[in-house]
Design a protein around this motif. Structure first.
Motif, PDB file in Angstrom:
ATOM      1  N   ASP A 187       0.930  -1.114   0.101  1.00  0.00           N
ATOM      2  CA  ASP A 187      -0.030   0.120   0.068  1.00  0.00           C
ATOM      3  C   ASP A 187       0.840   1.220  -0.132  1.00  0.00           C
ATOM      4  O   ASP A 187       2.162   1.110   0.416  1.00  0.00           O
ATOM      5  CB  ASP A 187      -0.851   0.023   1.126  1.00  0.00           C
ATOM      6  CG  ASP A 187      -0.090   0.185   2.718  1.00  0.00           C
ATOM      7  OD1 ASP A 187       0.092   0.986   2.843  1.00  0.00           O
ATOM      8  OD2 ASP A 187       0.322  -0.918   3.205  1.00  0.00           O
ATOM      9  N   ASP A 212       1.132  10.658  -3.381  1.00  0.00           N
ATOM     10  CA  ASP A 212       0.268   9.814  -4.253  1.00  0.00           C
ATOM     11  C   ASP A 212      -1.028  10.128  -4.411  1.00  0.00           C
ATOM     12  O   ASP A 212      -1.954   9.602  -4.566  1.00  0.00           O
ATOM     13  CB  ASP A 212       0.349   8.407  -2.809  1.00  0.00           C
ATOM     14  CG  ASP A 212       1.577   7.813  -2.961  1.00  0.00           C
ATOM     15  OD1 ASP A 212       1.777   6.892  -3.969  1.00  0.00           O
ATOM     16  OD2 ASP A 212       2.366   8.043  -2.232  1.00  0.00           O
ATOM     17  N   ARG A 217      -2.566  11.604  -9.166  1.00  0.00           N
ATOM     18  CA  ARG A 217      -3.727  12.246  -9.774  1.00  0.00           C
ATOM     19  C   ARG A 217      -3.449  12.756 -10.916  1.00  0.00           C
ATOM     20  O   ARG A 217      -4.025  12.834 -12.205  1.00  0.00           O
ATOM     21  CB  ARG A 217      -4.071  13.207  -8.765  1.00  0.00           C
ATOM     22  CG  ARG A 217      -5.161  13.941  -9.189  1.00  0.00           C
ATOM     23  CD  ARG A 217      -5.577  15.241  -8.292  1.00  0.00           C
ATOM     24  NE  ARG A 217      -6.634  16.263  -8.708  1.00  0.00           N
ATOM     25  CZ  ARG A 217      -7.515  16.831  -8.080  1.00  0.00           C
ATOM     26  NH1 ARG A 217      -7.470  16.619  -6.662  1.00  0.00           N
ATOM     27  NH2 ARG A 217      -8.341  17.628  -8.700  1.00  0.00           N
ATOM     28  N   LEU A 222      -3.441   6.161 -11.538  1.00  0.00           N
ATOM     29  CA  LEU A 222      -4.495   5.345 -10.643  1.00  0.00           C
ATOM     30  C   LEU A 222      -5.762   6.160 -10.954  1.00  0.00           C
ATOM     31  O   LEU A 222      -5.892   7.353 -11.051  1.00  0.00           O
ATOM     32  CB  LEU A 222      -4.579   5.261  -9.142  1.00  0.00           C
ATOM     33  CG  LEU A 222      -3.306   4.558  -8.665  1.00  0.00           C
ATOM     34  CD1 LEU A 222      -3.211   4.668  -7.132  1.00  0.00           C
ATOM     35  CD2 LEU A 222      -3.446   3.031  -9.110  1.00  0.00           C
ATOM     36  N   HIS A 225     -11.281   7.069  -8.126  1.00  0.00           N
ATOM     37  CA  HIS A 225     -11.801   6.667  -6.961  1.00  0.00           C
ATOM     38  C   HIS A 225     -10.756   5.941  -5.882  1.00  0.00           C
ATOM     39  O   HIS A 225     -10.661   5.863  -4.972  1.00  0.00           O
ATOM     40  CB  HIS A 225     -12.838   5.508  -7.135  1.00  0.00           C
ATOM     41  CG  HIS A 225     -12.248   4.217  -7.738  1.00  0.00           C
ATOM     42  ND1 HIS A 225     -12.065   3.911  -9.049  1.00  0.00           N
ATOM     43  CD2 HIS A 225     -12.095   3.021  -6.965  1.00  0.00           C
ATOM     44  CE1 HIS A 225     -11.689   2.767  -9.241  1.00  0.00           C
ATOM     45  NE2 HIS A 225     -11.462   2.053  -7.920  1.00  0.00           N
ATOM     46  N   GLN A 226      -9.678   5.751  -6.537  1.00  0.00           N
ATOM     47  CA  GLN A 226      -8.657   4.832  -5.878  1.00  0.00           C
ATOM     48  C   GLN A 226      -7.591   5.975  -5.177  1.00  0.00           C
ATOM     49  O   GLN A 226      -7.121   6.032  -3.793  1.00  0.00           O
ATOM     50  CB  GLN A 226      -7.710   4.034  -6.454  1.00  0.00           C
ATOM     51  CG  GLN A 226      -7.864   2.725  -6.366  1.00  0.00           C
ATOM     52  CD  GLN A 226      -7.001   1.837  -7.247  1.00  0.00           C
ATOM     53  OE1 GLN A 226      -7.326   1.968  -8.344  1.00  0.00           O
ATOM     54  NE2 GLN A 226      -6.092   1.327  -6.758  1.00  0.00           N
ATOM     55  N   TRP A 227      -7.234   7.001  -5.873  1.00  0.00           N
ATOM     56  CA  TRP A 227      -6.763   8.235  -5.096  1.00  0.00           C
ATOM     57  C   TRP A 227      -7.495   9.214  -4.401  1.00  0.00           C
ATOM     58  O   TRP A 227      -6.999   9.643  -3.158  1.00  0.00           O
ATOM     59  CB  TRP A 227      -5.639   9.188  -6.236  1.00  0.00           C
ATOM     60  CG  TRP A 227      -6.386   9.802  -7.246  1.00  0.00           C
ATOM     61  CD1 TRP A 227      -6.343   9.434  -8.620  1.00  0.00           C
ATOM     62  CD2 TRP A 227      -7.192  11.143  -7.103  1.00  0.00           C
ATOM     63  NE1 TRP A 227      -7.013  10.438  -9.329  1.00  0.00           N
ATOM     64  CE2 TRP A 227      -7.524  11.507  -8.508  1.00  0.00           C
ATOM     65  CE3 TRP A 227      -7.432  11.933  -6.133  1.00  0.00           C
ATOM     66  CZ2 TRP A 227      -8.336  12.682  -8.564  1.00  0.00           C
ATOM     67  CZ3 TRP A 227      -8.321  13.057  -6.394  1.00  0.00           C
ATOM     68  CH2 TRP A 227      -8.699  13.236  -7.742  1.00  0.00           C
ATOM     69  N   ARG A 229      -9.645   8.413  -2.055  1.00  0.00           N
ATOM     70  CA  ARG A 229      -9.881   7.741  -0.758  1.00  0.00           C
ATOM     71  C   ARG A 229      -8.643   7.978  -0.028  1.00  0.00           C
ATOM     72  O   ARG A 229      -8.497   7.857   1.146  1.00  0.00           O
ATOM     73  CB  ARG A 229     -10.340   6.345  -0.893  1.00  0.00           C
ATOM     74  CG  ARG A 229      -9.399   5.286  -1.491  1.00  0.00           C
ATOM     75  CD  ARG A 229     -10.143   4.025  -1.771  1.00  0.00           C
ATOM     76  NE  ARG A 229      -9.096   3.191  -2.254  1.00  0.00           N
ATOM     77  CZ  ARG A 229      -9.570   2.030  -2.987  1.00  0.00           C
ATOM     78  NH1 ARG A 229     -10.690   1.552  -3.130  1.00  0.00           N
ATOM     79  NH2 ARG A 229      -8.606   1.353  -3.319  1.00  0.00           N
ATOM     80  N   ARG A 230      -7.500   8.314  -0.689  1.00  0.00           N
ATOM     81  CA  ARG A 230      -6.396   8.268  -0.044  1.00  0.00           C
ATOM     82  C   ARG A 230      -6.336   9.458   0.929  1.00  0.00           C
ATOM     83  O   ARG A 230      -5.551   9.627   1.848  1.00  0.00           O
ATOM     84  CB  ARG A 230      -5.230   8.449  -0.881  1.00  0.00           C
ATOM     85  CG  ARG A 230      -5.024   7.085  -1.678  1.00  0.00           C
ATOM     86  CD  ARG A 230      -3.716   7.184  -2.677  1.00  0.00           C
ATOM     87  NE  ARG A 230      -3.483   5.875  -3.065  1.00  0.00           N
ATOM     88  CZ  ARG A 230      -2.642   5.635  -3.790  1.00  0.00           C
ATOM     89  NH1 ARG A 230      -1.893   6.303  -4.395  1.00  0.00           N
ATOM     90  NH2 ARG A 230      -2.241   4.095  -4.181  1.00  0.00           N
TER      91      ARG A 230
END
Ligand code: AMP
Ligand code: MG
Length: 352
Positions: A187, A212, A217, A222, A225-227, A229-230
């Motif tokens: 992760d 990240d 971005r 990625l 929706h993946q970045w 939530r980071r």
């Protein structure tokens, strides 16, 4: 690793009472500094009452001012209630505010005069160094400073000019590049968690887990929706660190597009600076507006009371250095490190 770029390691071998030889024999990149270090440490260790130098009969008398007292004196004003500093309030990004980097002036000088600012920086260095010694001595808390900025916008210069004032034994600098090897198999927080400061340490991160939600971005590495939530992952990760005794200050060095262009050109033109330039820096420069948008959102989402962002004007290096030094001093003051209590067994001891 290219030829000639093998890292050099210097080992300091404290040889009072040490019997085993250093384990670096035959490695040309490791130098052991031993003789000069022998025993001289004793005379400067806090709490030393008398110290033996060469033979048992050579006794040096107690110095007029013990180093621990000198430390006290130089940092006294740093450890009592900190002075409120209007500049710090202006640098900080208020949690929950609708921050935009566009509203901050990278040429800001806070009314400071250049020569006076340099003199003040030298004074802050002394106070910062004294507090760092206490932090290391106490070994209960740690400080993490995150530095984020575009290429050529002063991350390395800040580390050299501000953090270079402290004892390097207690300061760890980590530079984060694009993930590689096992980093890509974990992760995004794995590699940063691995190098958080231990109790008593200061860690300075040159780039960080914020890449990240920035480069990832902007370059579409990625899906959204993946970045997205980071931000939550980052907030929760930083909360964990704070709960466990780490203080966090995140600093964005705010340099204008024009100034970045001049600095990149300098890197290209100056053979001593050229190694810092990558062709890819120009691709990132083309994406400047997208990066600024990503910075805005990352800072808004993650500037919290316990883990604030500071946005530092970066066009003038002397303003930047003094502003970052003020932040560093403030963060150390908030930790308020204290020397550990004396061991009662030491009281009145005479070393012969
Ligand atoms: P520099 O700091 O100039 O040596 O460049 C390091 C490069 O690594 C920059 O282009 C960063 O954007 C890139 N980088 C750092 N962290 C990440 C990451 N998590 N994902 C992708 N690229 C990264
Ligand atoms: Mg670069």
């Amino acid at each position: 690793m290219p030829d000639g770029s093998a890292p050099a390691t210097v080992i300091l071998q404290k040889s009072c009472g040490a019997t085993s030889p250093p384990s670096n024999v035959g490695n040309p990149h490791i130098a052991t500094l031993s003789a000069a270090f022998q025993c001289s440490q004793r005379s400067s260790s806090p709490g030393a009452v008398t110290a033996v130098t060469a033979g048992a009969d050579t006794v040096r008398s107690r110095p007029a001012v013990r180093p621990a007292e000198r430390l006290d004196e130089s940092s006294r004003s740093a450890t009592v209630a900190p002075m409120p500093d209007n500049v710090l309030t202006r640098l900080r990004v208020k949690p929950g505010s609708n921050f935009s980097v566009k509203r901050r002036n990278p040429d800001e000088r806070f009314g400071w005069d250049k020569d006076a600012a340099k003199a003040e920086l030298a004074q802050l260095h002394v106070r910062i160094d004294a507090l760092q010694q206490r932090l290391a001595a106490q070994r209960t808390h740690s400080l993490l400073v995150v530095l984020q900025a575009m290429d050529a916008c002063g991350k390395d210069g800040t580390i050299r000019s501000v953090f270079g004032a402290m004892n390097p034994a207690g300061v760890k600098v980590h530079s984060f590049k694009a993930p590689a090897g096992s980093e890509t198999d974990h992760d995004f927080l794995w590699r940063v968690h691995n190098v958080v400061p231990a109790r008593g340490e200061i860690a300075v991160w040159n780039r960080s887990h914020y890449e990240d939600v920035l480069v990832v971005r902007v370059k579409g590495l990625l899906p959204k929706h993946q970045w997205e939530r980071r931000y939550r992952h980052i907030r929760e990760f930083e909360r964990l660190l704070v709960d466990e005794g780490t203080r966090i200050a995140k600093i964005n060095l705010n340099v204008s597009f024009v100034e970045q262009g001049l600095r990149l050109q300098d890197r290209i033109d100056d053979p001593r600076e050229r190694w810092k330039f990558r062709i890819g820096d120009l691709d990132d420069r083309k994406l400047w507006p997208e990066y600024m948008k990503a910075y805005d959102q990352a800072i808004c989402e993650t500037s919290t009371e316990h883990s604030p962002w500071y946005v530092v004007p970066g066009n003038r290096k002397w303003v930047r250095n003094l502003a970052v030094a003020k932040i560093l001093l403030h963060e150390l003051q908030q930790l308020d490190p204290q020397l550990p209590p004396d061991d009662p067994a030491i009281a009145g001891l005479h070393v012969v």
